[in-house]
Design an enzyme around this catalytic site. Sequence first.
Site, PDB file in Angstrom:
ATOM      1  N   LYS A  92       0.892  -1.161   0.000  1.00 35.66           N
ATOM      2  CA  LYS A  92       0.000   0.000   0.000  1.00 35.66           C
ATOM      3  C   LYS A  92       0.934   1.216   0.000  1.00 35.66           C
ATOM      4  O   LYS A  92       1.179   1.852   1.030  1.00 35.66           O
ATOM      5  CB  LYS A  92      -0.939  -0.037   1.215  1.00 35.66           C
ATOM      6  CG  LYS A  92      -2.147   0.867   1.040  1.00 35.66           C
ATOM      7  CD  LYS A  92      -3.207   0.568   2.076  1.00 35.66           C
ATOM      8  CE  LYS A  92      -4.215   1.690   2.209  1.00 35.66           C
ATOM      9  NZ  LYS A  92      -5.038   1.980   1.050  1.00 35.66           N
TER      10      LYS A  92
HETATM   11  N1  PMP Z   1      -7.343  -1.491  -3.406  1.00 38.05           N
HETATM   12  C1  PMP Z   1      -6.822  -0.277  -3.202  1.00 38.05           C
HETATM   13  C2  PMP Z   1      -6.007   0.348  -4.276  1.00 38.05           C
HETATM   14  C3  PMP Z   1      -7.054   0.402  -1.993  1.00 38.05           C
HETATM   15  O1  PMP Z   1      -6.550   1.622  -1.795  1.00 38.05           O
HETATM   16  C4  PMP Z   1      -7.863  -0.205  -1.011  1.00 38.05           C
HETATM   17  C5  PMP Z   1      -8.132   0.514   0.285  1.00 38.05           C
HETATM   18  N2  PMP Z   1      -7.134   0.262   1.235  1.00 38.05           N
HETATM   19  C6  PMP Z   1      -8.370  -1.488  -1.255  1.00 38.05           C
HETATM   20  C7  PMP Z   1      -8.098  -2.095  -2.460  1.00 38.05           C
HETATM   21  C8  PMP Z   1      -9.190  -2.199  -0.222  1.00 38.05           C
HETATM   22  O2  PMP Z   1      -8.344  -2.622   0.812  1.00 38.05           O
HETATM   23  P1  PMP Z   1      -8.855  -2.798   2.301  1.00 38.05           P
HETATM   24  O3  PMP Z   1     -10.077  -3.635   2.236  1.00 38.05           O
HETATM   25  O4  PMP Z   1      -7.742  -3.511   2.993  1.00 38.05           O
HETATM   26  O5  PMP Z   1      -9.126  -1.450   2.835  1.00 38.05           O
END
Ligand code: PMP
Length: 306
Positions: A159
């Site tokens: 991330k």
């Molecule tokens: N893809 C991206 C690019 C994101 O920024 C997010 C948000 N964090 C997600 C998927 C979903 O991830 P999560 O469920 O862990 O928040």
Amino acid sequence: MDAAKYIWMNGEFVPWEDAKIHVLSHTLHYGNGVIEGTKAYKTAKGYAIFRLNDHTKRLKESAKMTLIDIPYTVEEMNKVQVELLKKNEFKGDNVYIRPFAFLGYGVMGVYHKDAPVETVISAWEWGAYLGEDGLKNGIKLKVASMSRSSNTSSMGKAKATANYLNSQMAKYEAIDCGYDEALLLDDQGYVAEASGACFFMVKDGELITPPNDNSLASITQKMVIEMAEDFGIKVTRRRITREEIYVADEAFLTGTAAEITPIANIDARVIGSGSCGEMTEKIQTAYFDIVFGRDAKYEHYLTYID
Ligand code: PMP
């Protein structure tokens, strides 16, 4: 945005307005930083952070991938997040927490080994990411003209702040064209993810979501799969083509901020009833029950702060 009282910066809680950095901070110029997006909800027993450890662990892993050495353990950062929520004395139902590690001031040039690592955790009150109306009635999704950065040229599983240039271009385009959110395909043309959320579709009673080959390993996606399987819904993880999404019975996005957001329309094709589908509604209701502490079965995913 709604300012809060304190931000935790490199080991200390500082007043919100004093959490500042130098304009020559390395990350501002070369883009290597890692973030998390974690949420706390106001339950009947006070605030609870949803899947705190999973998020903090992902931050540490993202940092390892992008060669940033965070000088705090997962446990230390978990404790800080609990403390930060207490100190800020929030009032509303939804608090978003943003852990962030980046490279600070002192070194220029792309080689970053000697750049100081800064670790900052902020939290503020933040409501529905795709709007209350979107949560209820569904959003309009546009397949982006740009593909999701390929695995051979980026750290897609991290991330990483750098990955959000790709997301940002897609999101801007979608909104500029009258849509609410962008869906990015991978470099082979299969569904990767939305600009900040994961994609699910329903076809003939089956719930289908892509593998994380070209997307962030989403914590909400994992949660939805577990919940759906508990409901006895057949869940399949496989590649999805563009044509398939247009004729889905239902579709929705999942993410910490996006929660469970129904999709009403994709590229001018109405999806199902053009509102929130039956299975989507069932999963959305169950998800809110979990995060607001109304479902004892999943309470182990909550970290209460009081
Ligand atoms: N893809 C991206 C690019 C994101 O920024 C997010 C948000 N964090 C997600 C998927 C979903 O991830 P999560 O469920 O862990 O928040």
